[in-house]
Write a protein that holds these residues in place. Sequence first.
Motif, PDB file in Angstrom:
ATOM      1  N   LEU A  58      38.239 -37.591  36.168  1.00 30.58           N
ATOM      2  CA  LEU A  58      39.170 -37.223  35.039  1.00 30.58           C
ATOM      3  C   LEU A  58      39.164 -35.654  35.021  1.00 30.58           C
ATOM      4  O   LEU A  58      38.539 -34.293  35.885  1.00 30.58           O
ATOM      5  N   GLY A  59      40.150 -35.396  35.131  1.00 23.42           N
ATOM      6  CA  GLY A  59      41.531 -34.045  35.171  1.00 23.42           C
ATOM      7  C   GLY A  59      42.700 -33.511  36.068  1.00 23.42           C
ATOM      8  O   GLY A  59      43.664 -34.577  35.830  1.00 23.42           O
ATOM      9  N   PRO A  60      42.906 -32.905  35.779  1.00 25.19           N
ATOM     10  CA  PRO A  60      42.139 -31.761  35.667  1.00 25.19           C
ATOM     11  C   PRO A  60      42.376 -30.871  34.221  1.00 25.19           C
ATOM     12  O   PRO A  60      42.734 -31.603  33.277  1.00 25.19           O
ATOM     13  N   LEU A  61      40.812 -30.382  33.646  1.00 24.38           N
ATOM     14  CA  LEU A  61      39.841 -29.540  32.758  1.00 24.38           C
ATOM     15  C   LEU A  61      40.762 -28.795  32.562  1.00 24.38           C
ATOM     16  O   LEU A  61      40.643 -27.615  33.366  1.00 24.38           O
ATOM     17  N   PHE A  62      41.087 -28.647  30.725  1.00 20.94           N
ATOM     18  CA  PHE A  62      41.532 -27.692  30.389  1.00 20.94           C
ATOM     19  C   PHE A  62      40.797 -27.143  29.055  1.00 20.94           C
ATOM     20  O   PHE A  62      40.171 -27.970  29.318  1.00 20.94           O
ATOM     21  N   ALA A  63      39.992 -25.812  28.234  1.00 24.08           N
ATOM     22  CA  ALA A  63      39.320 -25.658  27.289  1.00 24.08           C
ATOM     23  C   ALA A  63      39.676 -26.006  26.466  1.00 24.08           C
ATOM     24  O   ALA A  63      38.969 -26.863  25.830  1.00 24.08           O
ATOM     25  N   MET A  72      38.234 -38.791  26.005  1.00 19.31           N
ATOM     26  CA  MET A  72      39.637 -38.386  27.449  1.00 19.31           C
ATOM     27  C   MET A  72      38.159 -39.952  28.390  1.00 19.31           C
ATOM     28  O   MET A  72      38.504 -40.568  28.876  1.00 19.31           O
ATOM     29  N   ILE A  73      36.640 -39.491  28.013  1.00 21.08           N
ATOM     30  CA  ILE A  73      36.172 -40.327  28.553  1.00 21.08           C
ATOM     31  C   ILE A  73      36.201 -42.241  28.682  1.00 21.08           C
ATOM     32  O   ILE A  73      36.611 -42.521  29.756  1.00 21.08           O
ATOM     33  N   CYS A  74      36.351 -41.896  27.398  1.00 22.07           N
ATOM     34  CA  CYS A  74      37.135 -43.534  26.583  1.00 22.07           C
ATOM     35  C   CYS A  74      38.015 -43.878  27.156  1.00 22.07           C
ATOM     36  O   CYS A  74      38.557 -45.516  27.653  1.00 22.07           O
ATOM     37  N   VAL A  75      39.132 -43.139  27.473  1.00 20.13           N
ATOM     38  CA  VAL A  75      40.234 -43.277  27.832  1.00 20.13           C
ATOM     39  C   VAL A  75      40.094 -44.024  29.787  1.00 20.13           C
ATOM     40  O   VAL A  75      40.448 -44.676  29.657  1.00 20.13           O
ATOM     41  N   GLY A  76      39.326 -43.328  29.317  1.00 20.53           N
ATOM     42  CA  GLY A  76      39.034 -43.073  31.218  1.00 20.53           C
ATOM     43  C   GLY A  76      38.592 -44.446  31.742  1.00 20.53           C
ATOM     44  O   GLY A  76      38.529 -45.248  32.779  1.00 20.53           O
ATOM     45  N   ILE A  77      37.186 -44.535  30.826  1.00 22.51           N
ATOM     46  CA  ILE A  77      37.189 -46.326  31.313  1.00 22.51           C
ATOM     47  C   ILE A  77      37.902 -47.156  30.982  1.00 22.51           C
ATOM     48  O   ILE A  77      37.671 -48.240  31.728  1.00 22.51           O
ATOM     49  N   MET A  95      33.186 -51.308  25.041  1.00 21.57           N
ATOM     50  CA  MET A  95      34.188 -50.215  24.404  1.00 21.57           C
ATOM     51  C   MET A  95      33.665 -50.599  23.091  1.00 21.57           C
ATOM     52  O   MET A  95      33.755 -49.141  22.293  1.00 21.57           O
ATOM     53  N   GLN A  96      33.242 -51.155  22.439  1.00 18.84           N
ATOM     54  CA  GLN A  96      32.509 -51.479  20.926  1.00 18.84           C
ATOM     55  C   GLN A  96      30.778 -50.219  21.028  1.00 18.84           C
ATOM     56  O   GLN A  96      30.500 -50.196  19.798  1.00 18.84           O
ATOM     57  N   HIS A  97      30.670 -49.997  22.051  1.00 21.00           N
ATOM     58  CA  HIS A  97      29.343 -49.361  22.583  1.00 21.00           C
ATOM     59  C   HIS A  97      30.281 -48.125  21.959  1.00 21.00           C
ATOM     60  O   HIS A  97      29.302 -48.039  22.204  1.00 21.00           O
ATOM     61  N   ALA A  98      30.756 -47.828  22.409  1.00 21.98           N
ATOM     62  CA  ALA A  98      31.708 -46.675  22.932  1.00 21.98           C
ATOM     63  C   ALA A  98      31.890 -45.798  21.414  1.00 21.98           C
ATOM     64  O   ALA A  98      32.742 -44.806  21.396  1.00 21.98           O
ATOM     65  N   GLU A  99      32.006 -46.636  20.444  1.00 22.71           N
ATOM     66  CA  GLU A  99      32.101 -45.482  19.008  1.00 22.71           C
ATOM     67  C   GLU A  99      31.623 -44.485  19.005  1.00 22.71           C
ATOM     68  O   GLU A  99      32.058 -43.711  18.261  1.00 22.71           O
ATOM     69  N   VAL A 100      29.930 -44.370  19.326  1.00 20.97           N
ATOM     70  CA  VAL A 100      29.350 -42.922  19.359  1.00 20.97           C
ATOM     71  C   VAL A 100      29.203 -42.601  21.399  1.00 20.97           C
ATOM     72  O   VAL A 100      28.223 -43.649  21.697  1.00 20.97           O
ATOM     73  N   LEU A 101      29.812 -41.733  21.582  1.00 27.31           N
ATOM     74  CA  LEU A 101      28.823 -41.191  22.607  1.00 27.31           C
ATOM     75  C   LEU A 101      27.769 -40.106  22.822  1.00 27.31           C
ATOM     76  O   LEU A 101      27.992 -39.372  21.569  1.00 27.31           O
ATOM     77  N   SER A 102      27.258 -40.321  23.132  1.00 21.91           N
ATOM     78  CA  SER A 102      25.750 -39.069  23.038  1.00 21.91           C
ATOM     79  C   SER A 102      25.243 -38.261  23.840  1.00 21.91           C
ATOM     80  O   SER A 102      25.491 -39.132  25.819  1.00 21.91           O
TER      81      SER A 102
END
Length: 167
Positions: A58-63, A72-77, A95-102
Amino acid sequence: MLTIQCTKKLGDYLKKDLQEKPHADQDLFYSWHSHLFLLNRKKYIVVMNSKTRYHFVLGPLFAKDLKGLDEMICVGIRENLATDDVTANQIEQYMQHAEVLSYLKTSERAIIGQMNEAILFINSWFEHKATLDLFKLNRKLNKFVMLKLPLTYSGRTMVKEMDNQYS
């Protein structure tokens, strides 16, 4: 719930108070490791599945991107799995498991080593190509030989695991 296990470098950049390492009974299929790296003075994140070693950049990342990192991570997956011929139904079930990211601390040194190998390849790719096309790069990354995997390649292993879990 998806867990994102961050290296110290990424945790410091995100300014997140990372929880301890994951529980031993956690399903590694829903766990990802991530690491921050620099390429051409820009920040990128490599994200690798803990069970299948399927990974992408993923990237490039900005602040300003840090607030939406979960998305971003969910879209990337989603995008990478779709491009690698995983069915839309399987992706939705995953992605049903992606409702919460820890966010947790990393738990496996072997995965960190494999992410570092991927970063070496990315640096070499960039030097050779002089540009960074993330779409092409992400397709190439999952064609690496990883001898610890049952199907040798992380892309094949992820597709097979998706078939096993959601068929």
